[in-house]
Design a protein around this motif. Structure first.
Motif, PDB file in Angstrom:
ATOM      1  N   SER A 166      -9.389 -31.481   0.578  1.00 21.44           N
ATOM      2  CA  SER A 166      -8.250 -30.909  -0.138  1.00 21.44           C
ATOM      3  C   SER A 166      -8.763 -29.984  -1.231  1.00 21.44           C
ATOM      4  N   ILE A 167      -7.943 -29.023  -1.581  1.00 22.85           N
ATOM      5  CA  ILE A 167      -8.252 -28.158  -2.716  1.00 22.85           C
ATOM      6  C   ILE A 167      -6.967 -27.991  -3.518  1.00 22.85           C
ATOM      7  N   GLU A 208      -3.561 -20.833  -0.521  1.00 20.20           N
ATOM      8  CA  GLU A 208      -3.526 -19.867  -1.626  1.00 20.20           C
ATOM      9  C   GLU A 208      -4.591 -20.202  -2.673  1.00 20.20           C
ATOM     10  N   VAL A 209      -4.752 -21.493  -2.954  1.00 21.15           N
ATOM     11  CA  VAL A 209      -5.748 -21.919  -3.945  1.00 21.15           C
ATOM     12  C   VAL A 209      -7.161 -21.638  -3.426  1.00 21.15           C
ATOM     13  N   PHE A 210      -7.375 -21.876  -2.146  1.00 23.06           N
ATOM     14  CA  PHE A 210      -8.667 -21.574  -1.521  1.00 23.06           C
ATOM     15  C   PHE A 210      -9.003 -20.099  -1.688  1.00 23.06           C
ATOM     16  N   GLU A 229     -12.116 -15.708  -3.871  1.00 20.20           N
ATOM     17  CA  GLU A 229     -12.043 -14.311  -4.318  1.00 20.20           C
ATOM     18  C   GLU A 229     -12.694 -14.171  -5.695  1.00 20.20           C
ATOM     19  N   HIS A 230     -12.483 -15.178  -6.543  1.00 22.61           N
ATOM     20  CA  HIS A 230     -13.119 -15.184  -7.864  1.00 22.61           C
ATOM     21  C   HIS A 230     -14.633 -15.312  -7.731  1.00 22.61           C
ATOM     22  N   GLU A 231     -15.080 -16.239  -6.883  1.00 20.32           N
ATOM     23  CA  GLU A 231     -16.517 -16.422  -6.679  1.00 20.32           C
ATOM     24  C   GLU A 231     -17.158 -15.178  -6.081  1.00 20.32           C
ATOM     25  N   LEU A 232     -16.461 -14.557  -5.149  1.00 21.95           N
ATOM     26  CA  LEU A 232     -16.988 -13.351  -4.506  1.00 21.95           C
ATOM     27  C   LEU A 232     -17.192 -12.242  -5.523  1.00 21.95           C
ATOM     28  N   ALA A 233     -16.190 -12.017  -6.364  1.00 20.04           N
ATOM     29  CA  ALA A 233     -16.296 -10.977  -7.387  1.00 20.04           C
ATOM     30  C   ALA A 233     -17.445 -11.277  -8.347  1.00 20.04           C
TER      31      ALA A 233
END
Length: 231
Positions: free
Chosen positions: A145-146, A185-187, A192-196
């Protein structure tokens, strides 16, 4: 938060505890989770384990105030050391620590996992460390779960012993096989934050320095994996 109303994070963690379980909550803090599990009939016996004196005293006081000393044993000790064979623990919960620390707790006393049927793990960071541990030690993920709470994102991993060898791809190890298929959506927000962040770090590393080659290769792989999954 108290023993009657857990945080969203701990409520999800305890939802993976099977009925009539015998649980060990490692790093139990105030013992809210085992108290809740006993009062809701999810568990018939629980250990609240704490290595730090302050939380240990808080947990002891909490259990006594609810008259649950017959069902909950509050013990001071490091990690799985609080578990004894006579406890017949079948479920271990470790929540609210880093993935590397949770892994070190599991690795420190592997014999304590004998007879355990389920691990419910909630790492604050580095969940990939636990998926890698699962592969090495033949535990399989049965659920993930996330969720987001108080502007923080948490992952929960549920593991059971596997007779067959367990193997995950690089993407599954990093992102979680269940989570990357669900793509909530949370995933998306987390990765996306980690990628940036990783792209920014990548741009600041001197690519001409030989000593950075390994780190750059690791970053490039992570960036590639995330980009492929988020497409």
């Amino acid at each position: 938060m108290n023993e009657q109303q857990l945080s969203k994070r701990l409520e999800k963690v305890v939802s993976y505890v099977s009925d009539k379980a015998r649980i060990a909550d490692i790093g139990s803090d105030h013992a809210y989770l085992p108290c809740y599990a006993i009062q809701q009939g999810l568990a018939e016996f629980a250990i609240a384990g704490e290595v730090v004196e302050g939380p240990f005293q808080s947990a002891t006081k909490q259990v006594r105030s609810l008259a649950l000393t017959e069902q909950i044993a509050v013990r001071k000790g490091d990690g799985l050391a609080v578990i004894e064979p006579a406890d017949a623990i079948d479920t271990i919960v470790i929540a609210g620590m880093g993935g590397a620390l949770i892994r070190s707790i599991l690795e420190a006393e592997p014999a304590k996992l004998d007879g355990v049927k389920r691990l419910v793990l909630q790492p604050n960071i580095a969940a990939h460390q636990l998926r890698e541990w699962a592969e090495i030690n033949q535990w399989k993920l049965i659920a993930e779960s996330i969720l987001r709470e108080d502007n923080k994102i948490y992952e929960i991993l549920v593991l059971e012993p596997s007779e067959a060898k367990v193997a995950y791809s690089d993407a599954e190890r990093l992102l979680g096989p269940f989570l990357m298929r669900e793509k909530s959506e949370v995933f998306h927000a987390k990765w996306e934050h980690e990628l940036a962040n990783w792209i920014e770090i990548r741009g600041k590393i001197d690519a001409n320095s030989a000593k950075n080659a390994e780190k750059l290769a690791e970053l490039d792989l992570k960036i590639k994996l995330i980009e492929e999954v988020l497409r």
